[in-house]
Structures are given as structure tokens and as C-alpha cells.
Design a protein around this motif. Structure first.
Motif, PDB file in Angstrom:
ATOM      1  N   PHE A   7      -2.506   0.862  -6.451  1.00  0.00           N
ATOM      2  CA  PHE A   7      -2.027  -0.401  -7.852  1.00  0.00           C
ATOM      3  C   PHE A   7      -0.133   1.079  -7.808  1.00  0.00           C
ATOM      4  O   PHE A   7       0.574  -0.240  -7.905  1.00  0.00           O
ATOM      5  N   ASP A   8      -0.479   2.285  -8.252  1.00  0.00           N
ATOM      6  CA  ASP A   8       1.244   2.885  -8.042  1.00  0.00           C
ATOM      7  C   ASP A   8       2.300   2.306  -7.335  1.00  0.00           C
ATOM      8  O   ASP A   8       3.503   1.701  -7.324  1.00  0.00           O
ATOM      9  N   ALA A   9       1.314   1.904  -6.054  1.00  0.00           N
ATOM     10  CA  ALA A   9       2.407   2.022  -4.415  1.00  0.00           C
ATOM     11  C   ALA A   9       2.405   0.714  -4.330  1.00  0.00           C
ATOM     12  O   ALA A   9       4.014   0.341  -3.627  1.00  0.00           O
ATOM     13  N   TRP A  10       1.768  -0.254  -4.846  1.00  0.00           N
ATOM     14  CA  TRP A  10       2.103  -1.166  -4.923  1.00  0.00           C
ATOM     15  C   TRP A  10       2.744  -1.777  -5.316  1.00  0.00           C
ATOM     16  O   TRP A  10       4.356  -2.572  -5.506  1.00  0.00           O
ATOM     17  N   VAL A  11       3.278  -1.226  -7.105  1.00  0.00           N
ATOM     18  CA  VAL A  11       4.397  -1.305  -7.745  1.00  0.00           C
ATOM     19  C   VAL A  11       5.922  -0.652  -7.756  1.00  0.00           C
ATOM     20  O   VAL A  11       6.563  -1.633  -7.920  1.00  0.00           O
ATOM     21  N   ILE A  12       5.684   0.170  -6.224  1.00  0.00           N
ATOM     22  CA  ILE A  12       7.117   0.709  -5.758  1.00  0.00           C
ATOM     23  C   ILE A  12       7.683  -0.485  -4.235  1.00  0.00           C
ATOM     24  O   ILE A  12       8.809  -0.523  -4.769  1.00  0.00           O
ATOM     25  N   SER A  13       6.410  -0.847  -4.384  1.00  0.00           N
ATOM     26  CA  SER A  13       6.403  -1.868  -2.561  1.00  0.00           C
ATOM     27  C   SER A  13       7.264  -2.940  -2.739  1.00  0.00           C
ATOM     28  O   SER A  13       8.375  -3.866  -2.303  1.00  0.00           O
ATOM     29  N   ASN A  14       7.857  -3.490  -4.459  1.00  0.00           N
ATOM     30  CA  ASN A  14       7.875  -4.420  -4.826  1.00  0.00           C
ATOM     31  C   ASN A  14       9.517  -4.149  -5.014  1.00  0.00           C
ATOM     32  O   ASN A  14      10.129  -4.856  -5.234  1.00  0.00           O
ATOM     33  N   GLU A  15       9.738  -3.114  -4.883  1.00  0.00           N
ATOM     34  CA  GLU A  15      11.752  -2.878  -4.963  1.00  0.00           C
ATOM     35  C   GLU A  15      11.983  -3.434  -3.386  1.00  0.00           C
ATOM     36  O   GLU A  15      13.051  -3.920  -3.493  1.00  0.00           O
ATOM     37  N   PHE A  16      11.037  -3.260  -2.417  1.00  0.00           N
ATOM     38  CA  PHE A  16      11.273  -3.895  -0.744  1.00  0.00           C
ATOM     39  C   PHE A  16      11.239  -5.824  -1.010  1.00  0.00           C
ATOM     40  O   PHE A  16      10.039  -6.134  -1.064  1.00  0.00           O
ATOM     41  N   ASP A  17      12.375  -6.532  -0.872  1.00  0.00           N
ATOM     42  CA  ASP A  17      12.021  -7.794  -0.659  1.00  0.00           C
ATOM     43  C   ASP A  17      11.686  -7.879   0.915  1.00  0.00           C
ATOM     44  O   ASP A  17      12.530  -8.744   1.976  1.00  0.00           O
ATOM     45  N   LEU A  18       9.999  -7.543   0.963  1.00  0.00           N
ATOM     46  CA  LEU A  18       9.595  -7.131   3.092  1.00  0.00           C
ATOM     47  C   LEU A  18       8.365  -7.842   2.552  1.00  0.00           C
ATOM     48  O   LEU A  18       7.752  -7.810   2.025  1.00  0.00           O
ATOM     49  N   PRO A  19       7.582  -7.783   4.058  1.00  0.00           N
ATOM     50  CA  PRO A  19       6.373  -8.378   4.048  1.00  0.00           C
ATOM     51  C   PRO A  19       5.692  -7.150   3.683  1.00  0.00           C
ATOM     52  O   PRO A  19       6.088  -6.008   4.156  1.00  0.00           O
ATOM     53  N   LYS A  20       4.776  -7.242   3.099  1.00  0.00           N
ATOM     54  CA  LYS A  20       4.192  -5.900   2.438  1.00  0.00           C
ATOM     55  C   LYS A  20       2.537  -5.843   3.675  1.00  0.00           C
ATOM     56  O   LYS A  20       1.659  -6.546   3.876  1.00  0.00           O
ATOM     57  N   TYR A  21       2.312  -4.372   4.328  1.00  0.00           N
ATOM     58  CA  TYR A  21       0.827  -4.558   5.399  1.00  0.00           C
ATOM     59  C   TYR A  21       0.070  -3.341   4.216  1.00  0.00           C
ATOM     60  O   TYR A  21       0.854  -2.416   3.553  1.00  0.00           O
ATOM     61  N   GLY A  22      -1.103  -2.881   4.765  1.00  0.00           N
ATOM     62  CA  GLY A  22      -1.587  -2.751   4.508  1.00  0.00           C
ATOM     63  C   GLY A  22      -3.281  -2.104   5.127  1.00  0.00           C
ATOM     64  O   GLY A  22      -3.667  -3.105   5.936  1.00  0.00           O
ATOM     65  N   PHE A  23      -4.140  -2.027   4.371  1.00  0.00           N
ATOM     66  CA  PHE A  23      -5.680  -1.813   5.304  1.00  0.00           C
ATOM     67  C   PHE A  23      -6.682  -1.136   4.008  1.00  0.00           C
ATOM     68  O   PHE A  23      -6.733  -0.501   3.204  1.00  0.00           O
TER      69      PHE A  23
END
Length: 318
Positions: free
Chosen positions: A167-183
Motif C-alpha cells: 500500500f505504501d508503494a502504491w501511494v508513492i507510485s501515484n506521483e507518477f502519471d504512468l502505467p504501473k506494473y507489479g507481481f
């Protein structure tokens, strides 16, 4: 020295260099060790100088504990010295039933040495066991790695679980207006994909590295454990933002490491990476250099020699 590894993995023998391998298998490969399943110790008919055991986790650990199985003493029948290697976070066994906790702790006390992932883990295990305790660096076997060109993507490591802190990583990732990938790791929660992350299907490690190499940014906020994700990112030159109690994070990305929970600082770093190309390039180049300096296979083998020396010439832990 003649080395054996013991894990809950079902395979037996050597790990070939061409195999796609996770961290524990990379250790077996680099040390030319022989692997055995901890549930098939009666099949061993060879003597070894050193045995390294990764105690099974969760249900398999509880299974051994219910039998009060003397795991370390049984491995000692085949090995002159026995080392326990940390699996997961250093506190995850505290979620076990009390009898399993006691069994696990007794196994730690039976070992000749404890190996762990991070500086915080080293202090913990040395403190509870008074055993010689050293860090075994996370390792990549670089043979047969294939990479792609970077695209405007961000890789968000870890699922929405306490262990991974996704969840923490997801919040930080929202600063990027880019496609998000994970596993999807073992702790993936059903319905988690409402977060907009494109979760990749299960794939072997070589395939994962290829997919990761397409990303321009990485984020990890999981609890301190092996830290292979920042290591992979550094090898690929992908700037990775993360918590600084993971050794591979602070060692390889000192300019992108924040105190656990300092998401505000992490978000600011995400924006700096996007707005300042010079900062991005400097972090990327520095990570590749630090990887070679600190985490190459040759450096790993040098570290192993110091572990052998300490194992056979123990000194005070505290």
C-alpha cells in the motif's frame, strides 16, 4: 569447502548457471553447493564441511515443530558445521503458535552461526542467540539475462500485506502519471487489483528481469528481508525508491532511501526523478557502479570466505 544447502525446496543436487533462479538458488549455484530438501534428510549419504539451512516457513515450520523434530541436530549428522540462514523478516515466526516459536528458537540456539539479510537483522539475531551472526549478501547470477529498452512505466513491488507494505508503494507510485506494473507474491489479496496496477502473471526469474528492464522507475517498501528487488533495479540502472532498513536499498540507492514510513519524503523523491533528468541519470549510473562494487558474484564469494573464516575461528558476538 564442501557445502550443502537445506531448504523446503523439492529439488536435489546442483543448480546449473543457466537456470532462472531466485536468491537462495543463486547462493547454491555460486558456492557450487548441493541442495537437499529438509524433509528428505534420510536420503543423504555424503559428509559436508558446512551445511546451510533455511528453516521452512509457516505451515511447514509448524509441521516440524509439532513433531519436535531436531532439524539442526539431524543436519549435523551430515555436516561438520551448521548455519541457519534467515527466511523472510526476522520477526515473522512470532506469528506462529507458541510451541512453534519455542521450537524455532531452539533451532537457532543449536546452530553454529546465523546468517541474515540486513544490518537490523544482524543485531536482532545476535541479540537473541549470542551466536556469531553475519550478513549473507543477496545475489544475482547474471548469466543469460536479457533486457529491453526502458519505457515510461513504474514497477511497484509488493502486495497489500504487512510483510510487503505494498500500500505504501502504491501511494508513492501515484506521483507518477504512468502505467504501473507489479507481481503477485504469496501474500496477494483478492481484489487488490482495484489499485490500477497491472499485475504480471507468474513467470520465471529471467522473464521477470526482462519485464522489469522495460520500466523507468521502481518502488519497494516491503519489510526488511532479502531485498532482491532493489538489487535487480540497480543492475538494470532503474532508480528505486524505498525504505532504508533494506541493505540493498540503502547500499545501492542512498539518494532514494527514506526512513520507514516517511512517504512524504518518498513522494518528493518521485517528483525529483521526473523533473530533474540530471538527478535521474546520476542515480542510475551510481546504482550500476555500486552494484559491481558491492554485490557482484566475485564480491559475494569474497564475503563467503570471511564467513568460513569466522565460522571456524569464532569470536565474541557482543
Amino acid at each position: 569447502m564442501n557445502i550443502a544447502f537445506f531448504t523446503e525446496g523439492g529439488y536435489e543436487g546442483k543448480v546449473p548457471r543457466e537456470a532462472p533462479m531466485r536468491t537462495d538458488q543463486a547462493w547454491v549455484c555460486a558456492l557450487n553447493a548441493t541442495h537437499y530438501c529438509v524433509f528428505k534428510l534420510d536420503k543423504i549419504n555424503t559428509k559436508y564441511d558446512i551445511g546451510v539451512v533455511i528453516i521452512p516457513k509457516e505451515k511447514n515450520r509448524e509441521h516440524l515443530a509439532k513433531q519436535n523434530f531436531p532439524l539442526i541436530n539431524n543436519i549435523r549428522k551430515h555436516c561438520n558445521k551448521v548455519i541457519i540462514m534467515q527466511e523472510g523478516c526476522h520477526w515473522d515466526w512470532m506469528e506462529d503458535p507458541v510451541h512453534t516459536m519455542v521450537w524455532f528458537y531452539n533451532q537457532l540456539l543449536e546452530a553454529d552461526m546465523i546468517l541474515c539479510h540486513n544490518n537490523a537483522d544482524k543485531k536482532y539475531y545476535a541479540g537473541i542467540t549470542n551466536k556469531p551472526t553475519m550478513i549473507l549478501p543477496t545475489l544475482m547470477i547474471e548469466d543469460n539475462i536479457k533486457t529491453s529498452n526502458k519505457e515510461d512505466k513504474v514497477f511497484v513491488a509488493g502486495n497489500w500485506h504487512l510483510t510487503y507494505r505494498g500500500f505504501d508503494a502504491w501511494v508513492i507510485s501515484n506521483e507518477f502519471d504512468l502505467p504501473k506494473y507489479g507481481f503477485k507474491a504469496g501474500k496477494y489479496k483478492e481484489g487488490e487489483d482495484i489499485n490500477g496496477i497491472n499485475y504480471l502473471p507468474w513467470m520465471d526469474w529471467h522473464s521477470f528481469i526482462y519485464e522489469l528492464s522495460k520500466c523507468k522507475y521502481g518502488i519497494q517498501t516491503y519489510q526488511s528481508s532479502a531485498g532482491q528487488f532493489p538489487l535487480n533495479c540497480a543492475y538494470l540502472g532503474i532508480p528505486c525508491i524505498g525504505y532504508d532498513d533494506v541493505n540493498t536499498q540503502i547500499d545501492l540507492f542512498p539518494d532514494l532511501s527514506v526512513k520507514r514510513g516517511d512517504i512524504l519524503h518518498a513522494r518528493r523523491l518521485a517528483n525529483s526523478l521526473q523533473e530533474n533528468k540530471e538527478f535521474y541519470d546520476r542515480v542510475s549510473i551510481k546504482a550500476k557502479e555500486l552494484y559491481k562494487e558491492l554485490y557482484s558474484e566475485n564480491k559475494f564469494l569474497e564475503k563467503w570466505k570471511t564467513i568460513e573464516s569466522r565460522l571456524y575461528s569464532p569470536v565474541e558476538t557482543i
